[in-house]
Scaffold this motif. Structure first.
Motif, short mmCIF file in Angstrom:
data_model
loop_
_atom_site.label_atom_id
_atom_site.label_comp_id
_atom_site.label_asym_id
_atom_site.label_seq_id
_atom_site.Cartn_x
_atom_site.Cartn_y
_atom_site.Cartn_z
N VAL A 702 0.87 -1.17 0.00
CA VAL A 702 0.00 0.00 0.00
C VAL A 702 0.91 1.22 0.00
O VAL A 702 1.72 1.41 0.90
CB VAL A 702 -0.92 0.01 1.23
N LEU A 703 0.78 2.03 -1.03
CA LEU A 703 1.60 3.22 -1.18
C LEU A 703 0.71 4.43 -1.39
O LEU A 703 -0.44 4.31 -1.86
CB LEU A 703 2.56 3.07 -2.36
N ALA A 704 1.24 5.59 -1.04
CA ALA A 704 0.47 6.84 -1.17
C ALA A 704 1.08 7.68 -2.29
O ALA A 704 2.30 7.85 -2.37
CB ALA A 704 0.48 7.62 0.13
N ASP A 705 0.21 8.20 -3.13
CA ASP A 705 0.62 9.13 -4.18
C ASP A 705 0.08 10.50 -3.82
O ASP A 705 -1.13 10.75 -3.88
CB ASP A 705 0.06 8.67 -5.53
N VAL A 706 0.96 11.39 -3.41
CA VAL A 706 0.53 12.74 -2.99
C VAL A 706 1.02 13.82 -3.95
O VAL A 706 0.77 15.00 -3.72
CB VAL A 706 1.03 13.05 -1.56
#
Length: 805
Positions: A702-706
């Motif tokens: 699970v990765l976040a793209d900000v």
């Protein structure tokens, strides 16, 4: 005896100013003992047609297909190659057709290959881009894809639909009497829409919408070059199967022998148990250097045909089963897709022929199944053939042999004499040669005792000397070996001994490795512990301080299986550790949901999603640096790695409750080269999980793209003055995180009006050619881009259309 059916009919008419040539071959129904001869007859007929067609002029077969391009005929890709699935970054399908080279250029005329009706027109930024689907009068379907544009009578309904829907992507279906095109009629221009280098993708499908190999159904190309064989892989199946003493697949390098004009193997591998064979090969045709897939592969054992594959056709519903037709393996210097020469469990593809047995798997020293290879040397012949009948072969010797195994090996002292004691196990040898060697420093070994040991009794060998380093090596008549090293030095260490335990998961067992930071006094003691029983396992030494043990899953046991390990050192110290495995099985017929890591990971298997029974394992891991994305500490490896599924399964991962912007989260998968790709971002905020549908096991996080997308190079640029009233509007748009996955997320507006712009993901460009004259004066161009995580970017340009002088 099983029968292999090879069917086809060609009435070839090659017209020229010098005459007419006609060849026919009738349907063939033959025994599998003759299947290789039949395939060669068919491909040699193709070669005869090719040669005579070249002599007489352009060849038009009675199956009715002209070459659609006005340029030199050559392929950049052949039928049945492995292709990434559109919209599924790491999934793979069979290539449905052939790719016609346009030599790096676009804009060549594309003409109808035969009379027929247009049944479908489609435009999309992805996949086939601009595509035409034509139903021929004999019922077959021809697909032309990646076009740069449509001819006028096809472009009109597309443009009308685009204006009505105010978007570039349309999918139009027509009745078979609406748009008729004649053989040779201009229908479009070649391009690169949908991504990739310029080429024309061409498909031929039968009346049941099954892709056919166009080179067996309408075309023959100049090809005098045989395929190239690179490596042969041997793939063990099951805990009792090994190649060169290991359970992992092993590949043999091949070389070209100029004297014999054949490929030759660099070594003779040893095999025991159930073994599958696969070949790494490619083909090249005349006039182009790019690699193509071979058309036909085959395996013979000791001169008798066993298995063959001919890439003629497949069902679209089974396109994902390319994962069962090929095995991806790494080898020294690279990795590649090996073509399987066996029938994998669950495989429904119908282009195989098996002469003996059920699946083409070799039974080496295992008295089960029809293909039983006894101890000794056997000859495998692997053949790859192209569509024109050019053939390459390699003859590989295979040594069938059960390797010897040293067990319960210890150094024991009796009075003033030290002894090496233990047992020797070898399934197919009663006696095995043994060499006892000593060394002063553990690097150079000197043999001091040579004996023949019986596999029926314990052995007891006296150590003639006071050396600290000893090595016992055993070798059977087939050349298979096992060994054990001892270091009798007693050293005092300030730190406690450390053990590292690793695992590699296979469908029915785990290969567990144990490595110590210092030599052990004897092999580790290993036992399996489940809810009902304990039983010992036999470690095999891999190096001075490394061991491997095979831990089979117990289908009737409890949910957890514990591998207990105890290591003893010469200093008298003892270190214990344990590895816990999950042995909840999933079978093809069942629907099952499994939770791991206290509910942090959930796997949901629909009925008939798995091909064979296996035991899923989940292990937490830490990704390396993830470029352009934020790691939130949720990463898991799902094993056995690469396990493919017939139906997609659901993966749910729980994310930390303190995440500030969960809407920016998604599940990503790491590819073999360390790249990350978005799988899905089905978010359940209330449950605190993100879900994805996956087709195979691998490494997920699970990765976040900000970070928002980037927009650059607006044309016309800000403050630009243009002299033409219908300029080309464009911008470079890119997102290196979650990516741009929907056409509606790339919007181009001119003076507040949304344009029917075309997004090109291959070039990271959005463009629009103004269709009506712009008024003299300023105009505002606005581009808005949104990525899959909802991050948005906007760029503006005000340019001026100048008054004509």
């Amino acid at each position: 005896m099983k029968m292999a059916r090879l069917e086809g009919r060609i009435d070839g008419n090659c017209f020229s100013s010098t005459g007419v040539f006609l060849i026919t071959y009738a349907p063939l129904v033959i025994s599998t003992d003759l299947m290789m001869v039949a395939i060669r007859i068919r491909t040699h007929i193709v070669l005869v047609l090719l040669v005579l067609g070249t002599m007489l002029g352009q060849c038009v077969w009675a199956e009715g297909l002209d070459w659609p391009l006005p340029i030199k005929a050559a392929l950049s890709s052949s039928f049945g190659e492995t292709r990434p699935a559109s919209g599924e970054k790491w999934a793979a399908y069979f290539h449905f057709g052939i790719d016609l080279k346009t030599w790096g250029k676009t804009g060549y005329e594309v003409r109808a290959v035969a009379d027929g009706y247009i049944v479908r027109l489609r435009t999309s930024p992805w996949g086939y881009g601009r595509a035409i689907y034509q139903r021929l009068e004999d019922g077959r379907l021809v697909v032309y894809a990646h076009l740069e544009g449509f001819a006028a009578k096809l472009a009109a309904p597309v443009e009308k639909a685009q204006r009505a829907q105010v978007q570039y992507s349309v999918n139009l279906w027509f009745k078979e009497d609406e748009i008729f095109v004649k053989r040779g009629e201009l229908i479009g221009w070649s391009g690169r829409s949908g991504g990739g280098a310029p080429h024309l993708h061409l498909e031929v499908r039968d009346g049941n919408n099954r892709p056919l190999n166009p080179l067996m159904h309408g075309y023959a190309l100049a090809d005098s070059r045989p395929p190239t064989l690179q490596r042969v892989a041997l793939i063990p199946f099951g805990a009792e199967s090994t190649v060169n003493g290991n359970h992992a697949p092993f590949s043999v390098a091949l070389r070209w022998d100029e004297q014999t004009k054949q490929f030759a193997a660099a070594e003779i591998p040893q095999a025991h148990g159930r073994i599958g064979v696969a070949v790494l090969a490619y083909d090249r045709a005349d006039g182009a250097e790019n690699k193509l897939a071979p058309y036909h592969t085959a395996l013979s054992v000791n001169g008798e045909p066993l298995f063959a594959a001919a890439y003629d056709r497949f069902a679209i519903a089974d396109r994902h089963q390319v994962a069962l037709d090929r095995t991806r393996l790494s080898y020294p210097g690279g990795s590649g897709q090996f073509y399987n020469l066996f029938w994998a469990p669950g495989n429904r593809l119908n282009f195989y022929s098996v002469a003996r047995g059920d699946d083409g798997v070799l039974h080496c020293g295992v008295n089960s199944g029809e293909v039983f290879l006894k101890k000794g040397l056997h000859q495998l012949e692997i053949v790859a053939e192209d569509i024109a009948g050019n053939r390459s072969a390699v003859r590989l010797q295979l040594q069938v042999n059960s390797p010897p195994t040293l067990t319960d090996v210890q150094l024991r002292r009796d009075g003033d004499v030290w002894y090496a004691t233990g047992r020797l196990v070898d399934e197919d040898d009663a006696q095995v040669a043994a060499r006892l060697a000593s060394s002063k420093r553990g690097d150079k070994w000197k043999t001091v005792v040579e004996e023949v040991l019986s596999t029926a009794n314990e052995f007891r060998l006296a150590l003639p000397g006071e050396a600290n380093f000893w090595r016992l090596e055993v070798e059977d008549k087939g050349g298979a070996r096992d060994f054990h090293n001892w270091d009798r030095r007693v050293k005092k260490h300030a730190e406690k001994p450390q053990l590292q335990v690793g695992r590699r998961i296979f469908p029915g067992f785990a290969a567990v490795t144990v490595e110590s930071d210092r030599p052990l006094a004897e092999s580790p003691q290993v036992q399996l512990v489940d809810e009902e029983r304990n039983y010992p396992l036999v470690p095999r030494q891999l190096g001075p301080r490394q061991y491997r043990v095979i831990a089979p899953f117990i289908a009737a046991g409890g949910e957890k299986l514990e591998v207990d390990i105890i290591a003893r050192y010469a200093s008298g110290e003892e270190v214990g550790t344990a590895l816990v495995l999950d042995q909840r099985a999933v079978t093809p017929q069942q629907t099952r949901q499994l939770d791991f890591e206290r509910g942090a990971v959930s796997l949901n298997f629909p009925q008939d999603s798995v091909y064979e029974r296996f035991f899923p394992q989940v292990e937490k891991w830490q990704p390396g640096e993830v470029e352009h994305l934020q790691d939130v500490g949720v990463a898991y490896a799902l094993a056995p790695d690469g396990t493919a599924f017939d139906k997609k399964i659901s993966l749910a991962l729980r994310y930390p409750a303190e995440i500030a912007h969960p809407e920016r989260l998604a599940i990503y998968e790491e590819s073999a080269n360390g790249k990350w790709g978005l799988v899905d971002n089905d978010l359940d905020v209330e449950g605190g999980v993100v879900k994805a549908q996956i087709r195979r096991f691998g490494r997920f996080a699970v990765l976040a793209d900000v970070a928002p997308p980037t927009i650059e190079r607006l044309r016309p640029a800000a403050a630009a003055i243009v002299d033409i009233k219908r300029p080309l509007l464009s911008a470079r748009v890119e997102d290196k995180g979650s990516g741009i996955v929907r056409e509606e997320d790339v919007v181009m507006k001119l003076d507040g009006r949304k344009l029917i712009s075309e997004y090109d993901p291959g070039e990271d460009v959005v463009r629009y050619l103004v269709e009506e004259d712009l008024a003299v004066g300023p105009h505002e161009l606005v581009v808005v881009v949104r990525d899959a995580s909802g991050n948005e970017a906007t760029a503006r340009s005000v340019f001026v259309v100048r008054q004509e002088e």
